[in-house]
Design a protein around this motif. Structure first.
Motif, PDB file in Angstrom:
ATOM      1  N   GLN A 205       0.837  -1.204   0.000  1.00  0.00           N
ATOM      2  CA  GLN A 205       0.000   0.000   0.000  1.00  0.00           C
ATOM      3  C   GLN A 205       0.870   1.251   0.000  1.00  0.00           C
ATOM      4  N   PHE A 206       1.905   1.264   0.857  1.00  0.00           N
ATOM      5  CA  PHE A 206       2.816   2.406   0.867  1.00  0.00           C
ATOM      6  C   PHE A 206       3.459   2.593  -0.506  1.00  0.00           C
ATOM      7  N   GLU A 207       3.923   1.500  -1.094  1.00  0.00           N
ATOM      8  CA  GLU A 207       4.599   1.580  -2.390  1.00  0.00           C
ATOM      9  C   GLU A 207       3.637   1.999  -3.497  1.00  0.00           C
TER      10      GLU A 207
ATOM     11  N   ARG B 222       8.797  -1.227   6.241  1.00  0.00           N
ATOM     12  CA  ARG B 222       7.705  -2.084   6.732  1.00  0.00           C
ATOM     13  C   ARG B 222       7.868  -3.527   6.263  1.00  0.00           C
TER      14      ARG B 222
ATOM     15  N   LEU C 150       6.930   7.721   1.299  1.00  0.00           N
ATOM     16  CA  LEU C 150       6.074   6.533   1.286  1.00  0.00           C
ATOM     17  C   LEU C 150       6.829   5.292   0.813  1.00  0.00           C
TER      18      LEU C 150
ATOM     19  N   LYS D 200       8.996   4.142   3.699  1.00  0.00           N
ATOM     20  CA  LYS D 200       8.162   3.517   4.732  1.00  0.00           C
ATOM     21  C   LYS D 200       7.736   2.111   4.315  1.00  0.00           C
ATOM     22  N   GLY D 201       7.393   1.944   3.048  1.00  0.00           N
ATOM     23  CA  GLY D 201       7.025   0.616   2.562  1.00  0.00           C
ATOM     24  C   GLY D 201       8.184  -0.363   2.645  1.00  0.00           C
TER      25      GLY D 201
END
Length: 93
Positions: free
Chosen positions: A16-18, A67, A60, A63-64
């Protein structure tokens, strides 16, 4: 449908972040291309938006990637700190 949230919601959190990162990056590229094609509307404010979209895409993406390795890790908005953490988790990249 126009909004495919049902597909988005099936993605893992890193995906989702990616996915959002590429959406921001695509938007930045489109806006930049539009400004180049329509030079009469070029302004600091419009290019600031391009830079903001680009920076948010990087945030983002990082963060991906973080994660993927550390699913429960918290993080802020500092690109410098996010990049340091990314490099710590991915020393060969």
């Amino acid at each position: 449908t126009l909004f495919r949230s049902h597909v988005f919601l099936t993605l893992s959190a890193p995906q989702q972040f990616e996915s959002l990162a590429f959406g921001y990056l695509d938007s930045a590229l489109e806006l930049c291309g539009s400004l180049i094609s329509n030079s009469h509307v070029i302004s600091f404010e419009r290019y600031a938006v391009v830079l903001y979209l680009s920076a948010h895409a990087v945030e983002l993406f990082l963060k991906g990637a973080i994660r993927r390795k550390m699913p429960n890790e918290g993080y802020g908005h500092s690109l410098e700190q996010l990049y340091k953490r990314y490099k710590a988790l991915n020393p060969k990249k």
